[in-house]
Design a protein around this motif. Structure first.
Motif, mmCIF file in Angstrom:
data_model
loop_
_atom_site.group_PDB
_atom_site.id
_atom_site.type_symbol
_atom_site.label_atom_id
_atom_site.label_comp_id
_atom_site.label_asym_id
_atom_site.label_seq_id
_atom_site.Cartn_x
_atom_site.Cartn_y
_atom_site.Cartn_z
ATOM 1 N N VAL A 14 45.688 12.577 21.792
ATOM 2 C CA VAL A 14 44.457 11.586 21.670
ATOM 3 C C VAL A 14 43.260 12.235 22.351
ATOM 4 O O VAL A 14 42.084 12.169 21.601
ATOM 5 C CB VAL A 14 44.871 10.282 22.158
ATOM 6 C CG1 VAL A 14 43.641 9.297 22.046
ATOM 7 C CG2 VAL A 14 45.890 9.639 21.388
ATOM 8 N N CYS A 17 41.846 15.147 20.104
ATOM 9 C CA CYS A 17 41.503 14.471 19.019
ATOM 10 C C CYS A 17 39.926 13.812 19.278
ATOM 11 O O CYS A 17 38.868 14.022 18.473
ATOM 12 C CB CYS A 17 41.940 13.219 18.359
ATOM 13 S SG CYS A 17 43.649 13.866 17.426
ATOM 14 N N ALA A 21 36.166 15.080 17.678
ATOM 15 C CA ALA A 21 35.317 14.246 17.203
ATOM 16 C C ALA A 21 33.924 14.413 17.813
ATOM 17 O O ALA A 21 32.852 14.210 17.008
ATOM 18 C CB ALA A 21 35.873 12.864 17.340
#
Length: 72
Positions: A14, A17, A21
């Motif tokens: 996570v 990610c 982003a």
């Protein structure tokens, strides 16, 4: 104990990610400041004091400096 390994691995995925982003948003210009340049002209500029120089030749000290400068 295996639950901890699972939670750590999921949290790392996570985090990666979110980092990807964030990098993608920065590269696409998401965080560019479009507002400040348009209102910058509305802000008052700071007053800048300029030093007024005395004309050369008014004092003996200035004459001496000019003489020393020319004779190097």
């Amino acid at each position: 104990m295996s639950v901890i390994y699972l939670l750590i691995s999921i949290s790392i995925v996570v985090a990666v990610c979110f980092f990807i982003a964030f990098i993608r948003a920065v590269k696409s210009g998401q965080y560019d400041d479009d507002y400040t340049p348009s209102v910058r002209m509305l802000f008052d500029d700071e007053l800048v004091k300029t030093k007024v120089e005395k004309p050369i030749g008014k004092s003996p000290k200035a004459k001496r400096r000019l003489f020393n400068f020319l004779n190097l």
